[in-house]
Design a protein around this motif. Structure first.
Motif, PDB file in Angstrom:
ATOM      1  N   HIS A 645       0.847  -1.188   0.000  1.00  0.00           N
ATOM      2  CA  HIS A 645       0.000   0.000   0.000  1.00  0.00           C
ATOM      3  C   HIS A 645       0.881   1.236   0.000  1.00  0.00           C
ATOM      4  O   HIS A 645       1.885   1.298   0.699  1.00  0.00           O
ATOM      5  CB  HIS A 645      -0.907  -0.002   1.238  1.00  0.00           C
ATOM      6  N   CYS A 647       0.425   5.632  -0.004  1.00  0.00           N
ATOM      7  CA  CYS A 647      -0.581   6.690   0.025  1.00  0.00           C
ATOM      8  C   CYS A 647      -0.001   8.017  -0.418  1.00  0.00           C
ATOM      9  O   CYS A 647       0.320   8.853   0.400  1.00  0.00           O
ATOM     10  CB  CYS A 647      -1.227   6.813   1.381  1.00  0.00           C
ATOM     11  N   ASP A 729      -8.857   4.837   0.405  1.00  0.00           N
ATOM     12  CA  ASP A 729      -7.550   5.401   0.069  1.00  0.00           C
ATOM     13  C   ASP A 729      -6.436   4.974   1.016  1.00  0.00           C
ATOM     14  O   ASP A 729      -5.282   4.874   0.626  1.00  0.00           O
ATOM     15  CB  ASP A 729      -7.625   6.937   0.197  1.00  0.00           C
ATOM     16  N   CYS A 730      -6.783   4.847   2.297  1.00  0.00           N
ATOM     17  CA  CYS A 730      -5.749   4.587   3.308  1.00  0.00           C
ATOM     18  C   CYS A 730      -6.432   4.002   4.533  1.00  0.00           C
ATOM     19  O   CYS A 730      -7.615   3.679   4.480  1.00  0.00           O
ATOM     20  CB  CYS A 730      -5.020   5.903   3.621  1.00  0.00           C
TER      21      CYS A 730
HETATM   22 ZN    ZN Z   1      -1.887   5.031   3.322  1.00  0.00          ZN
END
Ligand code: ZN
Ligand code: GLN
Length: 758
Positions: A645, A647, A729-730
């Motif tokens: 992941h 961001c 998104d996160c």
């Molecule tokens: Zn993130």
């Protein structure tokens, strides 16, 4: 005699006094006057810490950010901020954070954009420009602080951001050429310098760190224009550069018509000799000789070994300072009570760095024998660290030494693996998942605090967190998500949590560093060879998986992110440290896999921010950073799915490197960019699965099902739909459950309709 000075002091306070005052002001608990008193108090304390210097910085203190302060000084606040009225401080905070404080949402405006200050973890408020921006001097803040410093018997040296760097840091909102504003800007700088001269100021520090970046001919020319314009002023200008090498800008910097130049001798040691040669004889040279960005004690003897010949050449033209503003290190080591004494003896925070500077100056001015005791202490600390059995472990070195390229390679290619993974996991099209954390409620933070204070037993704490994990799994099952997470309730922070469990890390109690506004971070201190004494996440993931039939992702932070968000050792290359971290994370990955985890996510939230300032250095960094990730991740079997992941919103320039990580699935932040970000992935024909964020977790707004479907439709125009995942998104740790549940419900509903082709 050499002159000692400082480029800037941390403003947040040894006990984060500024943070608490700012936040109290924003909540309406204290008024402007009280906030101003706290500010003046902190400035006084900080100047007292610096009183042995020949010149103290003035204007480096800030109620939010020094770039925003400069915008106020130059009268460059956007119309939307001024329109809502209020005092200067209220307008200031309105630009910083969208609203000034007590005022209700009625007066909220769009906050100024925030971005990273060069390659540090500090964030500044981006100056806004448009074609017709006009500037107007407001010198009050600086003049008031000059008067304050003088009242304390100190010699003030105002600090301002130079005109070229100021423009360079900003953004033209109408896409006009911001450099064209230089002509309008320079008269205001002249006026400011005249004002300072009228107040008896001799030297002004003009920060121009843009000089250590890749500049095109127009920007380089702007430096000449600017300083030729300003040379008529009655103050002397010390142009400061820091964070890197001047390289092709070295001659330009040396030849600017100013009275002095500051060079960061920590990041650009090999340029010292060239600058000494190039610098015209009438100019002062300030050298940044102790590291303003890291927390290790300096080796004063070896510094003197190269500094003495420079001093012999320059004599009184030599100034000494930290390499950059001390904003990036904690204030005071003296208050650390729980740090291991041996490790503590290796460290220097802001106050100790100024002591080091004074020792160096004394050694140059009066000979090394005048500071024999201090030099001996410094050398003893350096030796103790160099020889310490706590720092060096031959077994760790042997393991990094034995790394071969095959360690970072998956057994088969993605198209072959994904079939095995799909068979094992049996996920629907458009699988839904989240990024890891669920709301960190007050209750959880309270329990952690009680546990730390010894008010809650370990067993009770673990029980409390297990309840939270169980709640989190229940909620996700009820929502109908496809791939679940345990929620990360046990983690205070995604880096500190791992640091605490790795050998080679230490933690300060008060080592806070400002990240932006009132937000501070306390980077863990990576002091030694890294190893993993035991499993770090296994019990939590096992427990979470025992509660559900759905797959639960194992959740880890990647080696590059752990590195970039720590204070790291300076006695070996970052690459070596990163590989050690990679091997430790790899062990955890393999343990998770052995325990049955079918999906393991390794977050690399900070991979991009470690990029060097100069493009020419990017490949070297990316090579070892990606290698480290691959070593951490790629030891698993084909059917084990690796997620990562990230961001941030810029991938264009590093997309090839991202592809080399070879994660089966990457989840990224895209909702605010309206999926345009995916163009980078499409253009490159990124081969693996992608989960573009469909839900902006920074906003309390709940995304509608229709919005999510529309975003996914845009994503599907760019990426084949069989390779798309649906996720926020996160992480959701800063949100409330009341916001998270309906948002995820809409997300799952959107996925269902997409599958059914509705
Ligand atoms: Zn993130
Ligand atoms: N897994 C982490 C979380 O969800 C990722 C955080 C991040 O990317 N900054 O909180």
């Amino acid at each position: 005699m050499v002159t000692t000075h400082n480029l800037g002091f941390p403003r947040i306070g040894a006990r984060r006094e500024l943070k608490f005052a700012q936040e109290a002001f924003w909540k309406g608990q204290i008024g402007e006057e009280e906030l101003q008193i706290t500010g003046a108090d902190l400035r006084r304390k900080h100047w007292q810490n610096q009183r042995n210097l020949d010149q103290v910085p003035v204007g480096d203190f800030s109620f939010y950010d020094q770039v925003l302060d400069m915008s106020v000084t130059l009268g460059n606040l956007p119309e939307r901020v001024n329109q809502a009225g209020g005092s200067e401080l209220e307008r200031y905070f309105r630009l910083a954070r969208g609203r000034s404080g007590r005022e209700s949402s009625c007066c909220g405006v769009q906050a100024g954009e925030m971005t990273k200050w060069f390659d540090t973890n500090y964030h500044y408020i981006v100056p806004e420009f448009h074609q017709h921006t006009r500037f107007q001097l407001n010198g009050d803040r600086l003049i008031e602080q000059i008067i304050e410093a003088r009242a304390q018997g100190l010699s003030p040296k105002p600090v301002i951001i130079g005109p070229v760097t100021y423009l360079w840091l900003g953004k033209a909102k109408d896409n006009s050429d911001r450099l064209a504003l230089l002509g309008a800007l320079l008269p205001v700088y002249s006026e400011l310098l005249d004002l300072l001269a009228n107040h008896g100021i001799d030297w002004v520090q003009v920060d121009e760190p843009a000089l250590v970046t890749d500049l095109d001919a127009d920007w380089r020319h702007a430096f000449n224009l600017a300083y030729h314009h300003l040379k008529t002023s009655n103050t002397k200008l010390l142009v400061t550069t820091y964070f890197g090498e001047l390289r092709e800008n070295l001659q330009l910097a040396c030849e600017l018509p100013v009275a002095g130049l500051h060079l960061d001798a920590i990041s650009a040691p090999q340029e010292v000799a060239r600058v000494v040669d190039w610098l015209p004889a009438h100019k002062q040279l300030s050298l940044g000789v102790v590291n303003g960005r890291n927390i290790w004690r300096a080796n004063l003897e070896t510094t003197l070994d190269w500094l003495e010949p420079v001093h012999d050449k320059l004599g009184g033209r030599l100034w000494l300072a930290p390499s950059c503003s001390l904003l990036h290190v904690p204030v005071e080591l003296g208050s650390e009570e729980t740090l291991d004494p041996e490790i503590r003896s290796w460290l220097a925070f802001a106050t100790q760095k100024l002591d080091e500077l004074n020792v160096l100056a004394a050694a140059l001015n009066h000979g090394r024998s005048s500071v024999r005791k201090q030099l001996a202490e410094s050398t003893a600390a350096i030796h103790s660290r160099a020889l310490s059995g706590r720092v060096h472990h031959s077994s760790v070195r042997a393991r990094t030494g034995a790394i071969t390229p095959s360690l970072g390679k998956r057994q088969r290619t993605y198209p072959e693996r994904i079939t095995a993974q799909q068979q094992k996991l049996g996920l629907p099209r458009f699988p839904t998942t989240t990024i890891g954390s669920f709301p960190q409620t007050r209750d959880i933070r309270q329990a952690r605090l009680q546990f730390r204070r010894g008010e809650l037993t370990e067993a009770a704490y673990i029980q409390r967190i297990r309840e939270e994990v169980s709640h989190c799994i229940d909620r996700q099952e009820a929502l109908g998500l496809d791939v679940l997470v345990h929620g990360e309730a046990e983690r205070n922070d995604m880096v500190e949590y791992f640091g605490e469990q790795l050998a080679g890390y230490a933690f300060s109690q008060f080592g806070w560093v400002q990240s932006y506004g009132s937000r501070c971070v306390k980077p863990p201190i990576l002091f030694g060879d890294i190893s993993r004494p035991g499993a770090m996440t296994l019990d939590w993931i096992r427990y979470a998986q025992s509660l559900t039939e759905k797959p639960v992702k194992g959740m880890l932070t990647g080696p590059v992110t752990i590195l970039n968000w720590s204070f790291v050792r300076d006695d070996q290359p970052r690459r070596e440290t990163c590989l050690q971290l990679a091997l430790a994370i790899r062990e955890e990955v393999l343990d998770l896999e052995a325990a049955g985890a079918g999906i393991i996510q390794i977050d690399e939230a900070a991979l991009r921010e470690g990029l060097p300032l100069r493009k020419a250095d990017w490949n070297d960094y990316l090579d070892w950073a990606i290698e480290a990730f691959r070593i951490a991740a790629n030891g698993v079997r084909d059917e084990t799915q690796i997620h990562t992941h990230m961001c941030y919103s810029e991938f264009n320039d590093i997309i090839e490197a991202i592809a080399r990580m070879d994660a089966d699935v990457i989840t990224i932040e895209t909702s605010r960019s309206d999926m345009e970000l995916l163009d980078a992935f499409r253009g490159f024909e990124y081969p693996n699965d992608i989960g573009p964020g469909v839900y902006d977790i920074h906003s309390p707004n709940i995304p509608e099902k229709g919005q999510i479907k529309a975003l996914m439709a845009k994503a599907a125009e760019r990426i084949p739909s069989e390779r798309l995942w649906i996720n926020p998104d996160c992480g959701l740790k800063t949100r409330q459950w009341e916001e998270v549940l309906p948002a995820l419900e809409n997300m799952v509903a959107a996925a269902r309709e997409l599958r059914e082709g509705i």
